[in-house]
Design a protein around this motif. Structure first.
Motif, mmCIF file in Angstrom:
data_model
loop_
_atom_site.group_PDB
_atom_site.id
_atom_site.type_symbol
_atom_site.label_atom_id
_atom_site.label_comp_id
_atom_site.label_asym_id
_atom_site.label_seq_id
_atom_site.Cartn_x
_atom_site.Cartn_y
_atom_site.Cartn_z
ATOM 1 N N GLU A 41 68.695 94.475 8.090
ATOM 2 C CA GLU A 41 68.772 94.036 9.483
ATOM 3 C C GLU A 41 67.686 93.012 9.796
ATOM 4 N N SER A 42 66.491 93.244 9.300
ATOM 5 C CA SER A 42 65.390 92.306 9.504
ATOM 6 C C SER A 42 65.722 90.952 8.876
ATOM 7 N N SER A 43 66.311 90.993 7.705
ATOM 8 C CA SER A 43 66.692 89.760 7.025
ATOM 9 C C SER A 43 67.726 88.988 7.839
ATOM 10 N N ARG A 44 68.677 89.707 8.397
ATOM 11 C CA ARG A 44 69.713 89.055 9.222
ATOM 12 C C ARG A 44 69.097 88.428 10.460
ATOM 13 N N GLN A 45 68.140 89.145 11.079
ATOM 14 C CA GLN A 45 67.492 88.616 12.279
ATOM 15 C C GLN A 45 66.684 87.372 11.935
ATOM 16 N N HIS A 46 65.949 87.380 10.785
ATOM 17 C CA HIS A 46 65.175 86.202 10.378
ATOM 18 C C HIS A 46 66.121 85.041 10.117
ATOM 19 N N GLU A 47 67.300 85.320 9.524
ATOM 20 C CA GLU A 47 68.278 84.261 9.249
ATOM 21 C C GLU A 47 68.826 83.691 10.552
ATOM 22 N N ALA A 48 69.117 84.567 11.512
ATOM 23 C CA ALA A 48 69.625 84.116 12.806
ATOM 24 C C ALA A 48 68.577 83.262 13.516
ATOM 25 N N CYS A 49 67.317 83.655 13.444
ATOM 26 C CA CYS A 49 66.240 82.877 14.059
ATOM 27 C C CYS A 49 66.120 81.505 13.407
ATOM 28 N N SER A 50 66.254 81.467 12.104
ATOM 29 C CA SER A 50 66.178 80.192 11.393
ATOM 30 C C SER A 50 67.320 79.277 11.791
#
Length: 60
Positions: free
Chosen positions: A18-27
């Motif tokens: 989930e953290s990885s997905r959020q970092h990807e969405a932020c990017s």
């Protein structure tokens, strides 16, 4: 004991995912914002006007 460890490992893996997905969405949001800012800068260079310089419409 093994079930608890498996559940804990699954919870940690899900949190990391989930953290990885959020970092990807932020990017992706940052990249899109940069594209929009560049487009506004180019529009200003061409016209001398900024989007926020427009006058709002009044509805009676």
């Amino acid at each position: 004991m093994t079930d608890r460890r498996a559940a804990l490992a699954a919870s940690i893996a899900n949190a990391i995912l989930e953290s990885s997905r959020q970092h990807e969405a932020c990017s992706l949001l940052a990249a899109e914002t940069l594209i929009q800012a560049e487009a506004m800068r180019q529009q200003f260079e061409l016209t001398g006007r900024r989007p926020w310089d427009a006058k709002g419409a009044v509805i009676n």
